[in-house]
Design a protein around this motif. Sequence first.
Motif, mmCIF file in Angstrom:
data_model
loop_
_atom_site.group_PDB
_atom_site.id
_atom_site.type_symbol
_atom_site.label_atom_id
_atom_site.label_comp_id
_atom_site.label_asym_id
_atom_site.label_seq_id
_atom_site.Cartn_x
_atom_site.Cartn_y
_atom_site.Cartn_z
ATOM 1 N N LEU A 159 0.840 -1.200 0.000
ATOM 2 C CA LEU A 159 0.000 0.000 0.000
ATOM 3 C C LEU A 159 0.876 1.252 0.000
ATOM 4 O O LEU A 159 1.919 1.287 0.652
ATOM 5 N N ILE A 160 0.435 2.276 -0.726
ATOM 6 C CA ILE A 160 1.186 3.527 -0.803
ATOM 7 C C ILE A 160 0.275 4.688 -0.415
ATOM 8 O O ILE A 160 -0.827 4.838 -0.956
ATOM 9 N N PHE A 161 0.737 5.492 0.545
ATOM 10 C CA PHE A 161 -0.015 6.654 1.013
ATOM 11 C C PHE A 161 0.855 7.902 0.926
ATOM 12 O O PHE A 161 2.083 7.818 1.008
ATOM 13 N N TYR A 162 0.206 9.054 0.807
ATOM 14 C CA TYR A 162 0.890 10.343 0.948
ATOM 15 C C TYR A 162 0.558 10.903 2.330
ATOM 16 O O TYR A 162 -0.586 10.817 2.787
ATOM 17 N N GLU A 163 1.554 11.490 2.997
ATOM 18 C CA GLU A 163 1.330 12.087 4.309
ATOM 19 C C GLU A 163 2.256 13.282 4.483
ATOM 20 O O GLU A 163 3.223 13.451 3.730
ATOM 21 N N THR A 164 1.967 14.114 5.481
ATOM 22 C CA THR A 164 2.819 15.259 5.788
ATOM 23 C C THR A 164 3.589 14.976 7.071
ATOM 24 O O THR A 164 3.178 14.149 7.897
#
Length: 274
Positions: A159-164
């Motif tokens: 799974l690939i997510f974008y986060e800050t």
Amino acid sequence: MKNGIYLVATPIGNVRDISLRALDVLDRADIVACEDTRVTKKLFSLLNLSMVGKKFVAIHNYNESDEATELLDKAENNVIAYVSDAGSPLISDPGYKLARMCRQRGIFLTVVPGACAAICGLQLSGLPTNTFMFAGFVPNKDKARRDFVEKYRNVETTLIFYETAARLRKTLEIMIDAFKDREIAVVREITKVFEECQCGNVEYLMDYYATNPLKGEIVLVVGPLVKKMEVDFVAELKEEMKKSGLKTSVKLIVEKYNLNKNEVYKKALELKND
């Protein structure tokens, strides 16, 4: 150059990652559609591209439909470059409506490939790449974040997510339960001077970032769900096969441990052949 719309990938950090074809399209474009005109004009300056005679148009989530319609009306007589602030356009960014409308109206549309943070993060993670799912940005609100992560608990692929950086710790806290047995990579500052990839389970990552402050945009890569065959289970299957037939033994073990039938059957065949 043919009139129409060109989806142009831009660097995600290192400006030298721009492609020769992207430079050509940006240089010859009559109109440049982008998320933030200030960001794109800065990129033009860094690339030593002239902005004389070009029109810069901002397209974001709030005006995408209206601006897309105007761009399409101009596409037959102009070269239009469509860019995001960084990386490949349309990936967790506005633009898909424009692409869809191009197809519907038969307007020339092409892509100028280049950097994509999701793919770069996956490559750097060292986690399985044969199948993966890109889930986009993790929501900002606590309940939405929890519901979002929970939705992917039983998805077996990478799974690939974008986060800050500011929200990473809250997201990791939620992932303790959902992904406690999965390897996770935190990839940040991709292609920049302080590029970093930290891998481990959730507990390790939380401890690490408790003493190592974060900056920059982050790609979170969660390894696939691994169903481990415990030694006790294999030993029990072996003993059961001495008393019962193969199929009966498999059925008993599957029901007892709630395992995948095909995996247990495969292991039973291996034990029988041994």
